[in-house]
Write a protein that holds these residues in place. Structure first.
Motif, PDB file in Angstrom:
ATOM      1  N   GLY A  25       0.800  -1.222   0.000  1.00  0.00           N
ATOM      2  CA  GLY A  25       0.000   0.000   0.000  1.00  0.00           C
ATOM      3  C   GLY A  25       0.830   1.267   0.000  1.00  0.00           C
ATOM      4  N   GLN A  26       2.132   1.139   0.235  1.00  0.00           N
ATOM      5  CA  GLN A  26       2.990   2.314   0.290  1.00  0.00           C
ATOM      6  C   GLN A  26       3.800   2.541  -0.986  1.00  0.00           C
ATOM      7  N   ILE A  27       3.941   1.496  -1.803  1.00  0.00           N
ATOM      8  CA  ILE A  27       4.808   1.654  -2.981  1.00  0.00           C
ATOM      9  C   ILE A  27       4.158   1.315  -4.312  1.00  0.00           C
ATOM     10  N   TYR A 125      -0.579  -9.260   5.416  1.00  0.00           N
ATOM     11  CA  TYR A 125      -1.461  -8.131   5.731  1.00  0.00           C
ATOM     12  C   TYR A 125      -0.676  -6.972   6.312  1.00  0.00           C
ATOM     13  N   HIS A 126      -0.526  -5.935   5.519  1.00  0.00           N
ATOM     14  CA  HIS A 126       0.128  -4.710   5.985  1.00  0.00           C
ATOM     15  C   HIS A 126      -0.888  -3.563   5.849  1.00  0.00           C
ATOM     16  N   TRP A 127      -2.018  -3.703   6.571  1.00  0.00           N
ATOM     17  CA  TRP A 127      -2.987  -2.631   6.830  1.00  0.00           C
ATOM     18  C   TRP A 127      -3.964  -2.329   5.696  1.00  0.00           C
ATOM     19  N   PHE A 169       0.636 -11.023   9.856  1.00  0.00           N
ATOM     20  CA  PHE A 169       0.252  -9.621  10.050  1.00  0.00           C
ATOM     21  C   PHE A 169       1.475  -8.756  10.292  1.00  0.00           C
ATOM     22  N   ASN A 170       1.397  -7.526   9.810  1.00  0.00           N
ATOM     23  CA  ASN A 170       2.343  -6.493  10.183  1.00  0.00           C
ATOM     24  C   ASN A 170       1.684  -5.564  11.196  1.00  0.00           C
ATOM     25  N   GLU A 171       2.244  -5.483  12.396  1.00  0.00           N
ATOM     26  CA  GLU A 171       1.833  -4.499  13.395  1.00  0.00           C
ATOM     27  C   GLU A 171       0.325  -4.416  13.583  1.00  0.00           C
ATOM     28  N   PRO A 172      -0.278  -5.500  14.046  1.00  0.00           N
ATOM     29  CA  PRO A 172      -1.727  -5.422  14.298  1.00  0.00           C
ATOM     30  C   PRO A 172      -2.092  -4.357  15.340  1.00  0.00           C
ATOM     31  N   TYR A 305      11.255   1.074  16.195  1.00  0.00           N
ATOM     32  CA  TYR A 305      11.571   2.454  15.839  1.00  0.00           C
ATOM     33  C   TYR A 305      12.048   3.253  17.045  1.00  0.00           C
ATOM     34  N   HIS A 306      11.346   3.087  18.170  1.00  0.00           N
ATOM     35  CA  HIS A 306      11.646   3.927  19.336  1.00  0.00           C
ATOM     36  C   HIS A 306      11.054   3.269  20.567  1.00  0.00           C
ATOM     37  N   ASP A 307      11.502   3.720  21.726  1.00  0.00           N
ATOM     38  CA  ASP A 307      10.865   3.343  22.986  1.00  0.00           C
ATOM     39  C   ASP A 307       9.766   4.364  23.279  1.00  0.00           C
ATOM     40  N   PRO A 318      -0.930  11.776  23.539  1.00  0.00           N
ATOM     41  CA  PRO A 318      -0.182  11.130  22.472  1.00  0.00           C
ATOM     42  C   PRO A 318      -0.523  11.778  21.147  1.00  0.00           C
ATOM     43  N   GLY A 319       0.344  11.675  20.227  1.00  0.00           N
ATOM     44  CA  GLY A 319       0.044  12.302  18.941  1.00  0.00           C
ATOM     45  C   GLY A 319       1.234  12.194  18.034  1.00  0.00           C
ATOM     46  N   GLY A 320       1.261  12.972  17.003  1.00  0.00           N
ATOM     47  CA  GLY A 320       2.378  12.915  16.091  1.00  0.00           C
ATOM     48  C   GLY A 320       2.182  11.882  15.009  1.00  0.00           C
ATOM     49  N   GLY A 351       9.869  13.017  14.928  1.00  0.00           N
ATOM     50  CA  GLY A 351       9.844  13.350  16.348  1.00  0.00           C
ATOM     51  C   GLY A 351      10.099  12.124  17.226  1.00  0.00           C
ATOM     52  N   TRP A 352      10.549  11.032  16.632  1.00  0.00           N
ATOM     53  CA  TRP A 352      10.799   9.807  17.394  1.00  0.00           C
ATOM     54  C   TRP A 352      12.241   9.795  17.889  1.00  0.00           C
ATOM     55  N   GLU A 353      12.430   9.316  19.110  1.00  0.00           N
ATOM     56  CA  GLU A 353      13.758   9.265  19.714  1.00  0.00           C
ATOM     57  C   GLU A 353      14.679   8.289  18.987  1.00  0.00           C
ATOM     58  N   THR A 378      12.226  -7.101  11.557  1.00  0.00           N
ATOM     59  CA  THR A 378      11.573  -6.979  10.251  1.00  0.00           C
ATOM     60  C   THR A 378      11.398  -5.524   9.812  1.00  0.00           C
ATOM     61  N   GLU A 379      11.603  -4.563  10.726  1.00  0.00           N
ATOM     62  CA  GLU A 379      11.658  -3.148  10.329  1.00  0.00           C
ATOM     63  C   GLU A 379      12.500  -2.368  11.329  1.00  0.00           C
ATOM     64  N   ASN A 380      13.291  -1.482  10.795  1.00  0.00           N
ATOM     65  CA  ASN A 380      13.995  -0.473  11.603  1.00  0.00           C
ATOM     66  C   ASN A 380      14.452   0.608  10.639  1.00  0.00           C
ATOM     67  N   ALA A 425      16.033  -3.235   6.774  1.00  0.00           N
ATOM     68  CA  ALA A 425      15.963  -1.778   6.859  1.00  0.00           C
ATOM     69  C   ALA A 425      14.598  -1.318   6.339  1.00  0.00           C
ATOM     70  N   TRP A 426      13.938  -0.456   7.094  1.00  0.00           N
ATOM     71  CA  TRP A 426      12.739   0.224   6.598  1.00  0.00           C
ATOM     72  C   TRP A 426      13.181   1.611   6.171  1.00  0.00           C
ATOM     73  N   SER A 427      13.165   1.880   4.910  1.00  0.00           N
ATOM     74  CA  SER A 427      12.558   1.103   3.857  1.00  0.00           C
ATOM     75  C   SER A 427      13.501   1.083   2.656  1.00  0.00           C
ATOM     76  N   PHE A 432       4.809   6.169   0.400  1.00  0.00           N
ATOM     77  CA  PHE A 432       3.598   6.777   0.971  1.00  0.00           C
ATOM     78  C   PHE A 432       3.578   6.470   2.463  1.00  0.00           C
ATOM     79  N   GLU A 433       3.956   7.453   3.267  1.00  0.00           N
ATOM     80  CA  GLU A 433       4.092   7.234   4.710  1.00  0.00           C
ATOM     81  C   GLU A 433       2.739   7.468   5.403  1.00  0.00           C
ATOM     82  N   TRP A 434       1.753   6.663   4.984  1.00  0.00           N
ATOM     83  CA  TRP A 434       0.441   6.628   5.626  1.00  0.00           C
ATOM     84  C   TRP A 434      -0.123   8.049   5.824  1.00  0.00           C
ATOM     85  N   ALA A 435      -0.503   8.410   7.040  1.00  0.00           N
ATOM     86  CA  ALA A 435      -1.168   9.703   7.238  1.00  0.00           C
ATOM     87  C   ALA A 435      -0.272  10.894   6.906  1.00  0.00           C
TER      88      ALA A 435
HETATM   89  C1  GBH Z   1       5.835   1.064  10.711  1.00  0.00           C
HETATM   90  O1  GBH Z   1       4.976   1.410  11.754  1.00  0.00           O
HETATM   91  C2  GBH Z   1       5.023   0.544   9.572  1.00  0.00           C
HETATM   92  O2  GBH Z   1       5.006  -0.877   9.559  1.00  0.00           O
HETATM   93  C3  GBH Z   1       5.438   1.073   8.230  1.00  0.00           C
HETATM   94  O3  GBH Z   1       4.448   0.789   7.293  1.00  0.00           O
HETATM   95  C4  GBH Z   1       5.734   2.548   8.347  1.00  0.00           C
HETATM   96  O4  GBH Z   1       6.007   3.133   7.111  1.00  0.00           O
HETATM   97  C5  GBH Z   1       6.912   2.709   9.253  1.00  0.00           C
HETATM   98  O5  GBH Z   1       6.678   2.115  10.470  1.00  0.00           O
HETATM   99  C6  GBH Z   1       7.292   4.154   9.514  1.00  0.00           C
HETATM  100  O6  GBH Z   1       6.273   4.827  10.158  1.00  0.00           O
HETATM  101  O7  GBH Z   1       4.139   9.622  17.448  1.00  0.00           O
HETATM  102  O8  GBH Z   1       4.862   8.950  19.614  1.00  0.00           O
HETATM  103  O9  GBH Z   1       2.662   8.381  18.887  1.00  0.00           O
HETATM  104  C7  GBH Z   1       5.478   2.292  12.700  1.00  0.00           C
HETATM  105  C8  GBH Z   1       5.090   1.916  14.114  1.00  0.00           C
HETATM  106  C9  GBH Z   1       4.016   2.685  16.052  1.00  0.00           C
HETATM  107  C10 GBH Z   1       5.798   3.939  15.169  1.00  0.00           C
HETATM  108  C11 GBH Z   1       3.491   3.893  16.750  1.00  0.00           C
HETATM  109  C12 GBH Z   1       5.266   5.200  15.847  1.00  0.00           C
HETATM  110  C13 GBH Z   1       3.871   6.007  17.666  1.00  0.00           C
HETATM  111  C14 GBH Z   1       4.752   7.194  17.801  1.00  0.00           C
HETATM  112  N1  GBH Z   1       4.699   3.077  14.847  1.00  0.00           N
HETATM  113  N2  GBH Z   1       4.532   4.858  17.040  1.00  0.00           N
HETATM  114  S1  GBH Z   1       4.026   8.618  18.479  1.00  0.00           S
END
Ligand code: GBH
Length: 488
Positions: A25-27, A125-127, A169-172, A305-307, A318-320, A351-353, A378-380, A425-427, A432-435
């Motif tokens: 869905g992203q590429i 399934y990736h969303w 599934f990816n990240e349910p 991605y982050h703690d 929460p947000g971002g 904005g992620w650490e 599977t992703e970083n 490595a992501w990606s 298309f970075e979702w929202a």
């Molecule tokens: C992954 O999800 C996805 O699998 C991938 O499709 C996507 O492109 C990639 O990461 C990059 O975003 O703003 O503090 O609320 C990311 C998992 C889980 C990371 C929720 C951000 C919330 C951060 N995400 N987390 S916050």
């Protein structure tokens, strides 16, 4: 340029998978080509305000048309694995029938990978639920789990002879809680009961599909089935404050244990059940479901991605996740008061650490709490604002350092005994970075969204160099006699 830590190449298990990841869905783009119909993300992105700049997945990065060249790039980087996802809406448009024209793309993709000795690592399934199924209740409907199995059978019927690694599934977490509670992702619902139903039905779909794939693998005993989770370490902002400690316990359940415990042990955590009591989970869990969900797992995929440093006295919610004005709700069903605090660490463009030690800690925790479980990262990855400079290159100094530091963090976990068998490595490509639409770039390869021209970034070159060192040490071992590493 920051100093790169050199990893002792010998630290890596033999046969380690060095890859890059993407999702359909992203590429892919070409959302109505060869009979494909809308996914929930196509419909969601058309609603003004849901995606930054009004971007949609319609064009993606034209991967459907450019696949052979993109896979050639992967080969040039020296990677030996590729994690991609299959689009349900391409394989079963409207979930009505098996669409061979849609499946033919993945058939060609897998052949292209195998021709270059790249291991296909497939996510089912990736969303991207078919929108037609959303209109019949989506993941809040139990039947969606059963329909998922039909889709998996269709994919297996074409790729089962060549693909050995299957991820259900990816990240349910994201599709359940961000899709149905905070509403920042498709389908954009803001209903705690819907989020809990989506959580459970995705678990059920994982279990049913794992069972079916195991039946189908009768003639192919090396087919492996796993799941990728966005496991996130929850750290209390003030470890001496019981309110923050409780907040960390709550989001540890939501991020991690509400997934690990059902999938690995066939139970929801008691404290999680108490946190969400009365919000609707009781109604959707039927007798026998948890036994179905707890299928043997051949590997666990870890997306890191982050703690999350959390407080029960949030200054800001929460947000971002979404750049728009739609009133944000918490994804943390039953723990809506919990908020995140940013510590004194470098931040990415999201904005992620940046905290590679967090990845080591997470992998070691998993190895300790779940002995015998094979792991893949599977992703970083990281988003930064990249530009192509006059020399035709992308000098993404921060991402280059990020990748090296995280590969070193995985080496540290391996040295401490974690059974890690792959890193993706992501990606591979900016996408298309979702929202956030096309505004955020995670690629190790830059994409000019106007011309679709690809440029390998310095981080891609740096990653290729790390991989080349690790793989040549692996080959020397292989030549020297029997491998001391794990059998893959
Ligand atoms: C992954 O999800 C996805 O699998 C991938 O499709 C996507 O492109 C990639 O990461 C990059 O975003 O703003 O503090 O609320 C990311 C998992 C889980 C990371 C929720 C951000 C919330 C951060 N995400 N987390 S916050």
């Amino acid at each position: 340029a920051p100093a790169l830590r050199t990893v002792a190449a010998t630290a890596w298990p033999s046969g380690f998978l060095w890859g890059a990841a993407t999702s359909a869905g992203q590429i892919e783009g070409a959302v109505h080509t060869d009979g494909r119909e809308d996914s929930v993300w196509d419909a969601f992105a058309r609603v003004p305000g849901n995606v930054a700049d009004g971007d949609t997945p319609e064009r993606g990065v034209e991967h459907l048309a450019r696949m052979p060249a993109d896979i050639a790039l992967l080969g040039e980087l020296g990677l030996n694995a590729y994690r991609f996802s299959v689009s349900w809406a391409r394989v079963r448009p409207g979930d009505r029938y098996r669409n061979d024209a849609g499946l033919a793309f993945y058939d060609r993709l897998v052949d292209e990978l195998l021709a270059r000795d790249v291991v296909p690592f497939l996510t089912l399934y990736h969303w991207d639920l078919p929108q037609a199924l959303e209109e019949r209740g989506g993941w809040t409907a139990r039947e969606t789990a059963e329909r998922f199995v039909r889709y998996v059978e269709d994919v297996h019927s074409v790729l089962g002879d060549r693909v050995r690694r299957w991820t259900t599934f990816n990240e349910p977490f994201c599709s359940a809680f961000i899709g149905h509670a905070s509403g920042e992702h498709a389908p954009g619902r803001q209903d705690p009961a819907a989020a809990l139903a989506a959580l459970h039905h995705q678990h059920l779909a994982h279990g049913l599909a794992s069972l079916r794939l195991r039946e189908l693998r009768a003639g192919q005993p090396d087919l492996q089935v796993g799941i990728s989770l966005n496991l996130t370490t929850a750290v209390p902002a003030d470890p001496d404050d019981p309110v923050d400690v409780d907040a960390a316990r709550r989001v540890d359940a939501l991020w991690n244990r509400a997934f690990l415990d059902p999938v690995l042990h066939g139970r929801y955590p008691e404290d999680f059940l108490a946190d969400v009591a009365g919000l609707g989970l009781e109604e959707v869990v039927l007798p026998g479901d948890l036994e179905t969900i707890a299928q043997p797992l051949d590997f666990l995929g870890v997306n890191h991605y982050h703690d999350d440093c959390v407080t029960g006295h949030p200054q800001s919610g929460p947000g971002g996740l979404r750049p728009t004005e739609k009133p944000t709700r918490s994804p943390f069903v039953g723990s809506e008061h919990v908020g995140s605090v940013t510590r004194d660490l470098p931040l990415t463009e999201m904005g992620w650490e940046v905290n590679p030690a967090g990845l080591t800690r997470l992998l070691v925790r998993l190895a300790t709490e779940h002995p015998g479980l094979a792991l893949h990262v599977t992703e970083n990855g990281a988003a930064y604002a990249d530009v192509v400079t006059a020399d035709g290159r992308v000098h993404d100094v921060e991402r280059t350092a990020f990748v090296a530091a995280h590969v070193a963090a995985v080496a540290d976990a391996v040295a401490q005994g974690a059974d890690v068998r792959g890193f993706f490595a992501w990606s591979l490509l900016d996408n298309f970075e979702w929202a956030w639409g096309y505004a955020k770039r995670f690629g190790i390869v830059h994409v000019d969204h106007a011309t679709q021209v690809r440029t390998v970034k310095d981080s891609g070159r740096g990653y290729a160099a790390l991989v080349s060192a690790a793989r040549s040490a692996d080959h020397r071992h292989a030549d020297a006699g029997p491998s001391v590493g794990v059998a893959l």
